[in-house]
Design a protein around this motif. Structure first.
Motif, PDB file in Angstrom:
ATOM      1  N   UNK A 195      -1.216  -5.506  -3.932  1.00  0.00           N
ATOM      2  CA  UNK A 195       0.206  -4.875  -3.425  1.00  0.00           C
ATOM      3  C   UNK A 195       1.190  -5.544  -2.850  1.00  0.00           C
ATOM      4  N   UNK A 196       0.696  -6.523  -2.077  1.00  0.00           N
ATOM      5  CA  UNK A 196       1.552  -7.540  -1.650  1.00  0.00           C
ATOM      6  C   UNK A 196       2.566  -7.974  -2.271  1.00  0.00           C
ATOM      7  N   UNK A 197       2.426  -8.074  -4.020  1.00  0.00           N
ATOM      8  CA  UNK A 197       3.284  -8.688  -4.951  1.00  0.00           C
ATOM      9  C   UNK A 197       4.600  -7.757  -5.357  1.00  0.00           C
ATOM     10  N   UNK A 198       3.766  -6.075  -4.414  1.00  0.00           N
ATOM     11  CA  UNK A 198       4.937  -5.216  -5.130  1.00  0.00           C
ATOM     12  C   UNK A 198       4.474  -4.857  -6.213  1.00  0.00           C
ATOM     13  N   UNK A 199       3.077  -4.558  -6.832  1.00  0.00           N
ATOM     14  CA  UNK A 199       2.830  -4.327  -7.856  1.00  0.00           C
ATOM     15  C   UNK A 199       2.239  -2.522  -6.692  1.00  0.00           C
ATOM     16  N   UNK A 200       1.686  -1.124  -8.545  1.00  0.00           N
ATOM     17  CA  UNK A 200       0.807  -0.306  -7.356  1.00  0.00           C
ATOM     18  C   UNK A 200      -0.738  -0.237  -8.092  1.00  0.00           C
ATOM     19  N   UNK A 201      -1.591   0.201  -8.158  1.00  0.00           N
ATOM     20  CA  UNK A 201      -2.477  -0.222  -8.323  1.00  0.00           C
ATOM     21  C   UNK A 201      -3.292   1.271  -8.831  1.00  0.00           C
ATOM     22  N   UNK A 202      -4.328   1.446  -9.791  1.00  0.00           N
ATOM     23  CA  UNK A 202      -5.289   2.565 -10.122  1.00  0.00           C
ATOM     24  C   UNK A 202      -7.199   1.834  -9.614  1.00  0.00           C
ATOM     25  N   UNK A 203      -7.645   2.700  -9.104  1.00  0.00           N
ATOM     26  CA  UNK A 203      -8.985   1.769  -9.030  1.00  0.00           C
ATOM     27  C   UNK A 203     -10.245   2.373  -9.656  1.00  0.00           C
ATOM     28  N   UNK A 204     -10.647   2.445 -10.638  1.00  0.00           N
ATOM     29  CA  UNK A 204     -11.705   2.479 -11.206  1.00  0.00           C
ATOM     30  C   UNK A 204     -12.995   1.906 -10.300  1.00  0.00           C
ATOM     31  N   UNK A 205     -13.560   1.798  -9.883  1.00  0.00           N
ATOM     32  CA  UNK A 205     -14.940   1.621  -8.620  1.00  0.00           C
ATOM     33  C   UNK A 205     -16.017   2.161 -10.076  1.00  0.00           C
ATOM     34  N   UNK A 206     -17.458   1.341  -9.285  1.00  0.00           N
ATOM     35  CA  UNK A 206     -18.385   0.954 -10.405  1.00  0.00           C
ATOM     36  C   UNK A 206     -18.814   2.231 -10.660  1.00  0.00           C
ATOM     37  N   UNK A 207     -19.451   3.083 -11.925  1.00  0.00           N
ATOM     38  CA  UNK A 207     -20.612   3.640 -10.745  1.00  0.00           C
ATOM     39  C   UNK A 207     -21.015   4.504 -10.631  1.00  0.00           C
ATOM     40  N   UNK A 208     -21.826   3.951 -10.022  1.00  0.00           N
ATOM     41  CA  UNK A 208     -22.725   4.228  -8.804  1.00  0.00           C
ATOM     42  C   UNK A 208     -22.700   3.601  -7.504  1.00  0.00           C
ATOM     43  N   UNK A 209     -21.552   3.532  -7.189  1.00  0.00           N
ATOM     44  CA  UNK A 209     -20.975   3.048  -5.384  1.00  0.00           C
ATOM     45  C   UNK A 209     -19.636   3.810  -5.786  1.00  0.00           C
ATOM     46  N   UNK A 210     -19.208   4.855  -5.514  1.00  0.00           N
ATOM     47  CA  UNK A 210     -17.423   4.669  -5.696  1.00  0.00           C
ATOM     48  C   UNK A 210     -17.058   5.145  -4.093  1.00  0.00           C
ATOM     49  N   UNK A 211     -18.312   5.771  -2.907  1.00  0.00           N
ATOM     50  CA  UNK A 211     -17.364   6.106  -1.995  1.00  0.00           C
ATOM     51  C   UNK A 211     -16.702   5.216  -1.136  1.00  0.00           C
ATOM     52  N   UNK A 212     -17.034   4.641  -0.630  1.00  0.00           N
ATOM     53  CA  UNK A 212     -15.951   2.538   0.462  1.00  0.00           C
ATOM     54  C   UNK A 212     -14.729   3.502  -0.967  1.00  0.00           C
ATOM     55  N   UNK A 213     -14.677   2.660  -1.980  1.00  0.00           N
ATOM     56  CA  UNK A 213     -13.089   3.066  -2.652  1.00  0.00           C
ATOM     57  C   UNK A 213     -12.398   4.204  -2.283  1.00  0.00           C
ATOM     58  N   UNK A 214     -13.008   5.246  -2.266  1.00  0.00           N
ATOM     59  CA  UNK A 214     -12.532   6.878  -1.920  1.00  0.00           C
ATOM     60  C   UNK A 214     -11.824   6.867  -0.559  1.00  0.00           C
ATOM     61  N   UNK A 215     -13.041   6.113   0.362  1.00  0.00           N
ATOM     62  CA  UNK A 215     -12.699   6.421   1.896  1.00  0.00           C
ATOM     63  C   UNK A 215     -11.900   5.416   2.067  1.00  0.00           C
ATOM     64  N   UNK A 216     -11.613   4.273   1.249  1.00  0.00           N
ATOM     65  CA  UNK A 216     -10.311   3.437   1.398  1.00  0.00           C
ATOM     66  C   UNK A 216      -8.943   3.926   1.420  1.00  0.00           C
ATOM     67  N   UNK A 217      -9.261   4.774  -0.017  1.00  0.00           N
ATOM     68  CA  UNK A 217      -8.167   5.422  -0.091  1.00  0.00           C
ATOM     69  C   UNK A 217      -6.783   6.445   1.187  1.00  0.00           C
ATOM     70  N   UNK A 218      -8.486   6.826   0.966  1.00  0.00           N
ATOM     71  CA  UNK A 218      -8.209   7.758   2.104  1.00  0.00           C
ATOM     72  C   UNK A 218      -7.217   7.376   3.769  1.00  0.00           C
ATOM     73  N   UNK A 219      -8.184   5.717   4.071  1.00  0.00           N
ATOM     74  CA  UNK A 219      -7.384   5.190   5.063  1.00  0.00           C
ATOM     75  C   UNK A 219      -6.629   5.076   5.031  1.00  0.00           C
ATOM     76  N   UNK A 220      -6.001   4.503   3.557  1.00  0.00           N
ATOM     77  CA  UNK A 220      -4.639   3.932   3.516  1.00  0.00           C
ATOM     78  C   UNK A 220      -3.185   4.842   3.171  1.00  0.00           C
ATOM     79  N   UNK A 221      -3.480   5.970   2.908  1.00  0.00           N
ATOM     80  CA  UNK A 221      -2.526   7.361   2.960  1.00  0.00           C
ATOM     81  C   UNK A 221      -2.913   7.070   4.422  1.00  0.00           C
TER      82      UNK A 221
END
Length: 796
Positions: A195-221
């Motif tokens: 993100x710092x270099x100006x890219x946009x990102x699509x994250x795919x979390x691990x199959x068994x640990x998905x929740x914190x990635x979703x929470x972080x995305x919500x916090x970023x928004x």
């Protein structure tokens, strides 16, 4: 005292009993904040795309459970190709504005995200512990502070991009594939520099640990990050493969197992996407007799049993000097017997549950194999819970260096011990695994520590410590631990390209790669009318004395060699006439050249930068003496004018001066971290580099590719221009008169694609730099050839 007696009579321990036994009581962490967040979403989550929750109809769901208790936490979607398309589309649209924003604007956004994470730090810690089974104190005291640190650190790099990375631009859309052992920290490692270099990102979390990635995305928004800049899609491993294969991506950044990384490299070969891999490890923990043993034991406990041993950089291979081995093992066993295994939310617990029962069964099989081989297995079973995917702290000793538990990554709370006598033997043992992620050296003797650290073939070495990480310090591996860096300025280059470069988008090439470039080609037929090679010179003006024919041979190991094929190929001048015959190299010649390069590599890498610079200056000096001869050959061979030929020789000399000047000016830096002590960055040679040269400007291209590789301590196997190999083959005389050690530069002429395929398939070639046909470069064929050799860190 009466109160104490009364308490004891009711079944609770008295104060005296507690102080006598010094047993820990339960110290559970309340989960109310995490449960409230889950309930606010009805414990049902979709993807997070374009700053909105996306719940596509008809999708299967996945039940996320607490691995410690089996408690149901929430359901998430199993995404498919349509979801990937939506996420990449949103990221592509957002890149049009995010990538053009001034660095200061991106810095403000990352700073705001860091502040917002701090506001929700306890919620993120709780959810990370519930979701992954990580100890709450590890998530709270180690992971979350590092996540915040990364956002702050890379906000600074966003601000400084126009100054510190002038001439570089963002890639575009980056896919980040996150493992289950450090879901949030690994995400921050990769998302922040992107993100710092100006890219946009699509994250795919691990199959068994998905929740914190979703929470972080919500916090970023909530922090104001623009829509589409950070997107999260959830699903199984197949979704990760679908995401990596999407043509709209410009980079794939992956952390996970070596096998998954190998598959990903195969999938992205020939697509033009950049790839960064952080893979498995078997990190040696080396203890010398000059170490502070109590400190080393404490450090080892943290190194191997951090995150239940489910860390690629865990110090899972203990190497002890023989004179202290018995004493050290006794101290270690005492420590192991005091470790507590249990609920990850208990702040007094040392080890939590494994990811699942499948992981526990895999560890049990490996330990059983070691026991069957006669190894001694010590396990601290005392405080192991009766149910759940728990495994006791385990020490395996008395094993062979060829045992599975030595060669393979255990990925659990299992430590394997070996002994050594000398520092040299310790280095050999430390380098004997296929991995190269990290290591630690324990000694109070600083010269010994530095010498061993520089000799270990790993990406990171800690001295009298382990697992010391910071956003300002680069981290990453070599060999089968992958390539690319997270942390520090070094990680930024994973997410940028030069302003002049466009992403290659190769088309489909219709060719059978099973047979392509598998043979040298056909030997040129003899021409009965040809009396002699025109390039030969005679001293008899009458022509009565035959000229002495010149044979161009291969050059490796510091000497000319005849080709194993015992055949030659014709070299034509610009008019189509035969100018010379050169050796037609084969795969056997490639193997011989690589062997010669490996023999020379240790000595060449240990030469001082000044010595290597002087040798390049000698090359320039001796090439200058042959300026007219080289220019005449270029003129006759390629058909360029005299002035243009002289200019190519002059530019080649200038190029040697340029890289000689860089020799002692790029060795490393001191990285300013929040850690106690000095953090040193050394830029080390890659090893043996294969280089296939283009046909254009045959001398200048040969020198331009040779010089930067050897000046940094690498040894090279050069495949010169297939059409015009003579300048490179004549260059051996310059090498021989310029103090270049034998084996540093090796030159194999012949069919470029055939020889390049041999270099790419060779297990002991660490990198390949290729200029050639579209069938190879356009399709990524060389990357496909390295599928089984992740230690080949780069294909250019």
């Amino acid at each position: 005292m009466a109160g104490s007696a009364a308490a004891g009579s009711r079944g609770a321990p008295s104060v005296y009993a507690v102080y006598t036994s010094m047993e820990y009581g339960p110290v559970p962490e309340g989960t109310g904040a995490a449960q409230a967040w889950l309930e606010s979403h009805s414990r049902s989550f979709g993807h997070f795309v374009d700053n909105k929750w996306l719940k596509s109809a008809g999708r299967e769901t996945y039940a996320t459970k607490n691995p410690t208790t089996g408690e149901h936490l929430a359901t998430t979607l199993q995404g498919n190709g349509e979801d990937v398309k939506a996420a990449v589309g949103a990221a592509t649209k957002a890149f049009q504005t995010w990538g053009q924003q001034p660095g200061h604007v991106r810095a403000r956004h990352l700073y705001n995200v860091a502040r917002n994470i701090q506001k929700h730090q306890r919620l993120l810690s709780l959810l990370e512990s519930l979701d992954s089974g990580k100890l709450i104190r590890e998530a709270r005291d180690a992971d979350l502070p590092l996540v915040v640190r990364h956002f702050y650190h890379y906000a600074g790099w966003a601000q400084l991009m126009e100054v510190e990375l002038k001439g570089w631009k963002p890639l575009g859309v980056v896919a980040v594939l996150v493992p289950q052992n450090f879901p949030l920290l690994t995400l921050a490692w990769k998302v922040c520099p992107a993100l710092a270099m100006g890219n946009t990102v699509v994250v795919k979390p691990a199959s068994s640990t998905r929740l914190t990635a979703l929470l972080l995305a919500e916090i970023c928004a909530q922090a104001g990050l623009p829509p589409g800049v950070l997107n999260v899609v959830t699903g199984d491993q197949g979704l990760g493969e679908t995401l990596a294969a999407h043509p709209g991506l410009d980079q794939v950044s992956f952390a996970g197992s070596t096998e998954a990384g190998r598959s990903l490299r195969r999938a992205t070969a020939g697509t033009g996407k950049k790839l960064s891999l952080q893979l498995g490890g078997k990190s040696p923990f080396i203890v010398f007799d000059s170490a502070d043993l109590d400190s080393a034991v404490d450090g080892l406990v943290d190194a191997i049993w951090l995150n239940r041993g489910q860390a690629h950089n865990a110090g899972s291979q203990l190497l002890l000097q023989e004179s202290i081995a018995k004493d050290f093992i006794q101290r270690l066993k005492r420590q192991m017997s005091q470790l507590r295994v249990g609920d990850s939310l208990d702040k007094a617990i040392d080890l939590g549950a494994l990811a699942d029962e499948k992981q526990r069964d895999a560890i049990e099989r490996l330990v059983a194999d070691a026991r069957a081989e006669g190894a001694e297995v010590f396990q601290a079973w005392a405080a192991l819970p009766s149910s759940g995917p728990f495994y006791p702290p385990t020490l395996i000793s008395g094993v062979y260096t060829t045992s599975r538990c030595i060669r393979e990554e255990v990925f659990g709370p299992v430590l394997v011990s070996l002994t050594f006598r000398t520092a040299k033997e310790a280095v050999v043992l430390g380098n004997s695994t296929p991995y190269g992620l990290a290591a630690s050296v324990w000694t109070e003797t600083l010269p010994l520590a530095l010498e061993v650290a520089r000799s270990l073939q790993v990406g990171t070495v800690w001295i009298n410590g382990h697992n010391m990480l910071d956003a300002a310090a680069a981290f990453g591996g070599c060999k089968e631990s992958g390539f690319g860096r997270d942390g520090g300025k070094e990680s930024l280059y994973e997410y940028v390209r030069p302003d002049w470069e466009s992403r290659p988008r190769p088309g489909t090439v219709d060719i059978n790669y099973k047979t392509f470039a598998t043979s040298q080609g056909t030997e040129a037929p003899l021409n009965p009318e040809e009396k002699r090679v025109p390039h030969s010179v005679t001293s008899d003006p009458e022509g009565n004395i035959p000229s002495v024919d010149r044979t161009y041979k291969l050059y490796y190991g510091g000497a000319q060699k005849r080709p194993d094929s015992m055949s030659s190929r014709a070299v034509l001048d610009h008019t189509g006439k035969i100018m010379a015959y050169v050796a037609d190299g084969s795969l056997k010649d490639i193997r011989n050249a690589v062997e010669a390069a490996h023999k020379a590599a240790p000595g060449w890498a240990k030469q001082t930068a000044h010595t290597r610079a002087q040798i390049l200056y000698y090359l320039a000096e001796n090439l200058e003496l042959r300026r007219a001869e080289m220019a005449s050959q270029l003129e006759a061979l390629t058909g360029v004018g005299k002035e243009e030929a002289l200019r190519e020789v002059d530019l080649s000399i200038q190029r040697l001066f340029h890289w000689a000047a860089y020799s002692d000016k790029y060795g490393g830096a001191v990285q300013e971290t929040i850690l106690y002590g000095a953090s040193l960055l050394f830029r080390e040679p890659v090893g043996v580099v294969g280089i296939a040269c283009p046909n254009e400007q045959p001398l200048l291209s040969f020198i331009s590719l040779l010089a930067p590789a050897v000046i940094r301590g690498n040894c090279v196997v050069m495949v010169p221009s297939e059409q015009y190999p003579l300048p490179a083959l004549d260059f051996y005389q310059v090498l021989d008169t310029s103090d270049v050690p034998g084996g540093v530069v090796n030159i194999i002429s012949g069919n470029r694609d055939h020889l390049s395929r041999g270099l790419a398939e060779h297990q002991d070639v660490q990198a390949m730099w290729y200029f050639g046909s579209k069938e190879v470069s356009g399709s990524g064929r060389l990357q496909q050839e390295t599928d089984g050799a992740l230690e080949k860190c780069r294909i250019w």
